[in-house]
Design a protein around this motif. Structure first.
Motif, PDB file in Angstrom:
ATOM      1  N   LYS A  34      47.654  43.962  52.459  1.00  0.00           N
ATOM      2  CA  LYS A  34      48.376  42.422  52.321  1.00  0.00           C
ATOM      3  C   LYS A  34      47.634  41.929  52.120  1.00  0.00           C
ATOM      4  CE  LYS A  34      46.853  42.153  57.613  1.00  0.00           C
ATOM      5  NZ  LYS A  34      47.720  42.256  59.025  1.00  0.00           N
ATOM      6  N   SER A  35      48.255  40.417  51.860  1.00  0.00           N
ATOM      7  CA  SER A  35      47.644  39.393  51.496  1.00  0.00           C
ATOM      8  C   SER A  35      47.648  38.102  52.079  1.00  0.00           C
ATOM      9  CB  SER A  35      47.362  38.878  49.792  1.00  0.00           C
ATOM     10  OG  SER A  35      47.168  39.921  49.030  1.00  0.00           O
ATOM     11  N   LYS A  36      46.905  37.000  52.064  1.00  0.00           N
ATOM     12  CA  LYS A  36      47.544  35.633  52.892  1.00  0.00           C
ATOM     13  C   LYS A  36      46.398  34.644  52.216  1.00  0.00           C
ATOM     14  CE  LYS A  36      45.788  33.914  57.149  1.00  0.00           C
ATOM     15  NZ  LYS A  36      44.936  34.093  57.860  1.00  0.00           N
ATOM     16  N   VAL A  99      36.543  52.320  34.487  1.00  0.00           N
ATOM     17  CA  VAL A  99      36.015  52.885  35.207  1.00  0.00           C
ATOM     18  C   VAL A  99      36.463  51.743  36.966  1.00  0.00           C
ATOM     19  CG1 VAL A  99      34.832  53.501  37.859  1.00  0.00           C
ATOM     20  CG2 VAL A  99      34.403  53.929  35.471  1.00  0.00           C
ATOM     21  N   GLY A 100      37.463  52.375  37.866  1.00  0.00           N
ATOM     22  CA  GLY A 100      38.131  51.736  38.620  1.00  0.00           C
ATOM     23  C   GLY A 100      37.983  51.846  40.264  1.00  0.00           C
ATOM     24  N   TYR A 101      39.000  51.307  40.997  1.00  0.00           N
ATOM     25  CA  TYR A 101      38.529  52.135  42.485  1.00  0.00           C
ATOM     26  C   TYR A 101      39.441  51.363  43.268  1.00  0.00           C
ATOM     27  CZ  TYR A 101      33.720  50.951  40.802  1.00  0.00           C
ATOM     28  OH  TYR A 101      32.585  50.629  39.847  1.00  0.00           O
ATOM     29  N   THR A 102      40.110  52.724  44.560  1.00  0.00           N
ATOM     30  CA  THR A 102      41.694  52.765  45.037  1.00  0.00           C
ATOM     31  C   THR A 102      41.467  53.572  46.092  1.00  0.00           C
ATOM     32  OG1 THR A 102      43.721  53.492  44.721  1.00  0.00           O
ATOM     33  CG2 THR A 102      41.654  54.858  44.012  1.00  0.00           C
ATOM     34  N   GLN A 204      42.728  43.143  41.332  1.00  0.00           N
ATOM     35  CA  GLN A 204      43.585  43.668  41.212  1.00  0.00           C
ATOM     36  C   GLN A 204      43.561  44.382  40.045  1.00  0.00           C
ATOM     37  OE1 GLN A 204      46.529  42.331  44.035  1.00  0.00           O
ATOM     38  NE2 GLN A 204      45.685  40.150  45.131  1.00  0.00           N
ATOM     39  N   GLN A 205      44.685  45.341  40.150  1.00  0.00           N
ATOM     40  CA  GLN A 205      44.992  46.202  38.988  1.00  0.00           C
ATOM     41  C   GLN A 205      46.288  46.149  39.299  1.00  0.00           C
ATOM     42  OE1 GLN A 205      43.321  46.031  36.229  1.00  0.00           O
ATOM     43  NE2 GLN A 205      42.023  44.671  36.528  1.00  0.00           N
ATOM     44  N   TRP A 210      41.230  48.451  41.964  1.00  0.00           N
ATOM     45  CA  TRP A 210      40.834  47.372  41.446  1.00  0.00           C
ATOM     46  C   TRP A 210      39.608  47.561  41.271  1.00  0.00           C
ATOM     47  CZ3 TRP A 210      42.608  48.762  46.753  1.00  0.00           C
ATOM     48  CH2 TRP A 210      43.355  47.970  46.733  1.00  0.00           C
ATOM     49  N   THR A 211      39.081  46.599  39.604  1.00  0.00           N
ATOM     50  CA  THR A 211      37.956  46.513  39.841  1.00  0.00           C
ATOM     51  C   THR A 211      36.757  45.961  39.650  1.00  0.00           C
ATOM     52  OG1 THR A 211      38.563  44.899  37.719  1.00  0.00           O
ATOM     53  CG2 THR A 211      39.201  47.784  37.809  1.00  0.00           C
ATOM     54  N   SER A 212      35.958  46.001  39.600  1.00  0.00           N
ATOM     55  CA  SER A 212      34.721  45.372  40.200  1.00  0.00           C
ATOM     56  C   SER A 212      34.775  43.919  38.482  1.00  0.00           C
ATOM     57  CB  SER A 212      33.467  46.130  39.863  1.00  0.00           C
ATOM     58  OG  SER A 212      32.923  46.592  39.060  1.00  0.00           O
ATOM     59  N   THR A 213      34.074  42.623  40.008  1.00  0.00           N
ATOM     60  CA  THR A 213      33.871  41.549  38.966  1.00  0.00           C
ATOM     61  C   THR A 213      32.169  41.463  39.954  1.00  0.00           C
ATOM     62  OG1 THR A 213      34.233  39.966  41.038  1.00  0.00           O
ATOM     63  CG2 THR A 213      36.246  41.367  39.199  1.00  0.00           C
ATOM     64  N   VAL A 214      31.862  39.572  39.003  1.00  0.00           N
ATOM     65  CA  VAL A 214      30.859  39.442  39.020  1.00  0.00           C
ATOM     66  C   VAL A 214      30.842  38.710  41.029  1.00  0.00           C
ATOM     67  CG1 VAL A 214      29.403  37.025  38.721  1.00  0.00           C
ATOM     68  CG2 VAL A 214      30.263  38.649  36.878  1.00  0.00           C
ATOM     69  N   ALA A 215      32.091  38.215  41.113  1.00  0.00           N
ATOM     70  CA  ALA A 215      32.167  38.161  42.701  1.00  0.00           C
ATOM     71  C   ALA A 215      31.833  39.343  43.371  1.00  0.00           C
ATOM     72  CB  ALA A 215      33.660  36.945  43.285  1.00  0.00           C
TER      73      ALA A 215
END
Length: 280
Positions: A34-36, A99-102, A204-205, A210-215
């Protein structure tokens, strides 16, 4: 000025409503997080101005962040349905090599016997010794380039005319084993889990990927039940972490905020109309 203040409130309420609506819409989505919406006030004053006599200029959206709390784990009795209880993401590689992450562990085998997720991406594993199940390389400090696709051959060692596959198992540590008709047990790999310094920085994908970012920082890879990584439960899936009761309460609050800002605009319009009509 009050028109613009209330307008910023309307826009903020719309963002809040959209966020809640998206949460409610995905209440049944596997491994959905969920998001907020987060908001901050807008304030501006001249350097020599007394700030105690200046009102704010409205509200702005600071961001919409996902809440990576644990979802409910549901039993499915399908061996390749995997759920992580604790921290970590499954590492998958798409057909394009990205490469992604789930957290969505609804895995199955494709026509080439590779284990893939709902998007067709192949799950990544650490190579292990087929007889002992011990990783053949270092798991600490590994990168996605050190991982390999998981493949489950239908015959022993993939040889023609070899013993037929009878069952597949996945341990709490993510070690994948195959048992064949002649009684042989072969270890095929150990599921690679990833963690990040800042999960909120992931991009988010869709489809709970999800994929990684600098953040977010670079992924820290490891195996289940070790260090900060949780356990892998075979025959289970993680459901959405959305609490429908909480979201409906948030929906009512966002609706009331929208109505209140609309009333403020209506009041400002009435006052402006009265002033304009003074001379008539």
């Amino acid at each position: 000025m009050s028109f613009y203040i209330s307008l910023s409130g309307l826009k903020a309420s719309q963002t809040d409503l959209s966020t809640v609506a998206n949460n409610v819409a995905n209440v049944s989505s596997t491994a959905f997080k969920k998001s907020k919406a987060q908001f901050g006030d807008i304030f501006a004053a001249a350097p020599m101005q007394t700030t105690s006599q200046v009102a704010g200029q409205g509200v702005r959206v600071q961001g919409v962040t996902q809440q990576f709390t644990q979802g409910t784990v549901e039993t499915t009795d399908k061996t390749l349905d995997l759920a992580i209880t604790g921290e970590g993401f499954f590492t998958v590689k798409g057909e394009d090599g990205n490469v992604g992450y789930t957290r969505n562990g609804a895995f199955a085998v494709d026509e080439n016997r590779f284990v893939v997720d709902t998007t067709g991406s192949r799950i990544q594993v650490f190579a292990v010794d087929p007889q002992t199940g011990v990783p053949t390389g270092a798991t600490t400090g590994a990168t996605p380039a050190d991982l390999s696709d998981l493949q489950i051959p239908t015959t022993l060692n993939g040889a023609a005319g070899g013993a037929q596959l009878t069952s597949v198992g996945v341990s709490k540590a993510g070690l994948v084993s195959a048992v064949y008709a002649d009684g042989s047990t072969v270890y095929l790999g150990q599921v690679a889990l990833a963690s990040f310094n800042s999960q909120e920085g992931l991009r988010q994908q869709g489809d709970a990927h999800w994929t990684s970012t600098v953040a977010s920082g670079d992924p820290m890879l490891g195996t289940a039940n070790q260090g900060l990584f949780g356990a892998v439960n075979s025959g289970s899936l993680e459901r959405s972490n959305v609490d429908i009761t909480e979201e409906l309460v948030n929906l009512i609050a966002a609706q009331r905020n929208f109505q209140a800002n609309s009333k403020a605009i209506e009041a400002a319009n009435t006052l402006t109309t009265t002033i304009v009509n003074l001379r008539t």
